[in-house]
Design an enzyme around this catalytic site. Structure first.
Site, mmCIF file in Angstrom:
data_model
loop_
_atom_site.group_PDB
_atom_site.id
_atom_site.type_symbol
_atom_site.label_atom_id
_atom_site.label_comp_id
_atom_site.label_asym_id
_atom_site.label_seq_id
_atom_site.Cartn_x
_atom_site.Cartn_y
_atom_site.Cartn_z
ATOM 1 N N LYS A 75 -6.702 -3.694 4.887
ATOM 2 C CA LYS A 75 -5.832 -4.778 5.350
ATOM 3 C C LYS A 75 -6.529 -5.785 6.257
ATOM 4 O O LYS A 75 -6.095 -6.928 6.360
ATOM 5 C CB LYS A 75 -4.599 -4.197 6.058
ATOM 6 C CG LYS A 75 -3.657 -3.465 5.112
ATOM 7 C CD LYS A 75 -2.398 -3.010 5.818
ATOM 8 C CE LYS A 75 -1.463 -2.281 4.860
ATOM 9 N NZ LYS A 75 -0.176 -1.913 5.484
ATOM 10 N N ASP A 112 4.548 -6.592 6.137
ATOM 11 C CA ASP A 112 4.830 -5.316 6.799
ATOM 12 C C ASP A 112 5.789 -5.470 7.973
ATOM 13 O O ASP A 112 6.686 -4.643 8.175
ATOM 14 C CB ASP A 112 3.530 -4.677 7.299
ATOM 15 C CG ASP A 112 2.751 -3.973 6.204
ATOM 16 O OD1 ASP A 112 3.362 -3.594 5.190
ATOM 17 O OD2 ASP A 112 1.529 -3.806 6.363
#
Length: 292
Positions: A75, A112
Site C-alpha cells: 500500500k 480504507d
C-alpha cells in the site's frame, strides 16, 4: 504472475498482494458483477515487491484493465509507480485503489478510511462529550484508521510493539490533539483502572493488526482495559468472528467484524472500476457467501 494480453477484451479489475490467496475481494466484486449483470471480471493476482514495476508497465497498456485494489504489503510501495494520488491517499500515506485516468496515466486513492467508518456512521452523527479510540497495530491499515478517527474528533491511544513507531505515526497523521503512543503489551494484562462516567462518550477498541488472523499469533488484549459501552472493532476477516470479538462479547461489548470495513471499502472501489454503485441491498446475502 499471469498477464492478460493487451487488447479490448472483457473488462477486468483485480487485487494484488503478497500473499494474495486469502483475499475475499474476488468473491465480493464477483458477487456484485453477477447481481448487476455486468460483463466483466475481478480476479486476484500475486505480485511480489520486485514485480510491481513490471506489473504496472503491462497493465497500463491493457485497455481491458480497469484498475486494481492493493493489499499487504504494497500500500505504500505502489505510490512510486503512480502518476498521481488524491488528497485522501496523500493524507493517509497509503494507496489501496489504483485506476487508469486520463491517457492511461495511473492514479491512486484510498478507500480504507471511508470503508472503516461506514458501520460507525450512526454513532458519528451524534454529539459526544468525548471520543476515544484504542487502536492496536501500526501497519498500513492502521494508517487509514488513525487518519479517519482523528478527522472525526477522537483522542487516540495507538499501541504497537514499537511505541516509537506509534508515536511517529501519530505525529505524522494526527499532529493535532493529545494523542498517546503505548506498548501493545500494556493491554495484555488485567487492570483495575477506575473508568470515569462514560455517559455521552464514544469509545472504540480497534484491532488494526493481523494478530488473530488465521496463521498469525493471537492478539493479547484484556477487556478490563475497555470502558463500559466501548465498541470492539476487528478488521481481521479470516476468521470473521475472531477470539478478540468473542472475548469482547463475553465482556458485554458490542462488536463489529472485519467484513464491515472490507465490504465498505470495496464498494467505493467497485464504482471506480465499473462505473456503477454496487447493489448494497444484498449485503446480508454477500456476508453469508463470505462466511461459508
Amino acid at each position: 504472475m499471469t498477464t492478460p494480453s493487451t487488447g479490448s477484451g472483457q473488462a477486468y479489475a483485480e487485487v494484488i498482494g503478497d500473499p494474495i490467496v486469502q483475499s475475499k475481494s474476488p468473491a465480493i466484486h464477483g458477487f456484485w458483477l453477477g447481481k448487476l449483470g455486468i460483463d466483466a471480471d475481478y480476479r486476484a493476482c500475486h505480485v511480489s515487491s520486485d514485480g510491481l514495476a513490471e506489473y504496472f508497465r503491462r497493465r497500463k497498456d491493457d485497455l481491458a484493465w480497469r484498475g486494481c485494489n492493493v493489499t499487504m504489503p504494497h500500500k505504500q510501495a505502489v505510490q512510486e509507480h503512480l502518476y498521481s494520488i488524491d488528497q485522501v491517499a496523500s493524507a493517509i500515506g497509503a494507496v489501496n485503489t489504483i485506476y487508469p485516468a486520463f491517457d492511461r496515466l495511473l492514479a491512486g486513492t484510498n478507500t480504507d478510511a471511508a470503508g472503516f467508518l461506514e458501520p460507525l456512521r450512526e454513532e458519528l452523527y451524534q454529539h459526544h462529550l468525548f471520543r476515544m479510540a484504542r487502536i492496536l497495530g501500526t501497519g498500513g491499515a492502521a494508517r487509514a484508521i488513525v487518519a479517519a478517527l482523528a478527522e472525526e474528533g477522537f483522542t487516540l491511544v495507538l499501541a504497537g510493539r514499537d511505541p516509537a513507531k506509534a508515536r511517529a505515526l501519530l505525529d505524522e497523521l494526527a499532529p493535532h490533539g493529545e494523542h498517546h503512543a503505548i506498548d501493545l503489551a500494556h493491554f495484555a494484562d488485567p487492570t483495575d483502572f477506575p473508568f470515569d462516567d462514560r455517559e455521552g462518550c464514544l469509545d472504540l477498541v480497534v484491532n488494526a493488526s493481523p494478530l488473530g488472523m488465521r496463521g498469525q499469533p493471537a492478539l493479547a488484549f484484556d477487556w478490563s482495559h475497555a470502558p463500559p459501552g466501548a465498541i470492539a472493532y476487528d478488521i481481521v476477516t479470516d476468521p470473521v468472528d475472531t477470539a478478540f470479538l468473542k472475548a469482547a462479547r463475553t465482556a458485554g461489548h458490542r462488536t463489529l467484524d472485519g467484513l464491515n470495513m472490507l465490504i465498505g471499502q470495496a464498494a467505493l472501489a467497485f464504482e471506480r472500476f465499473f462505473g456503477q454503485a454496487p447493489p448494497r441491498e444484498h449485503d446480508t446475502e454477500l456476508r453469508e457467501l463470505l462466511t461459508r
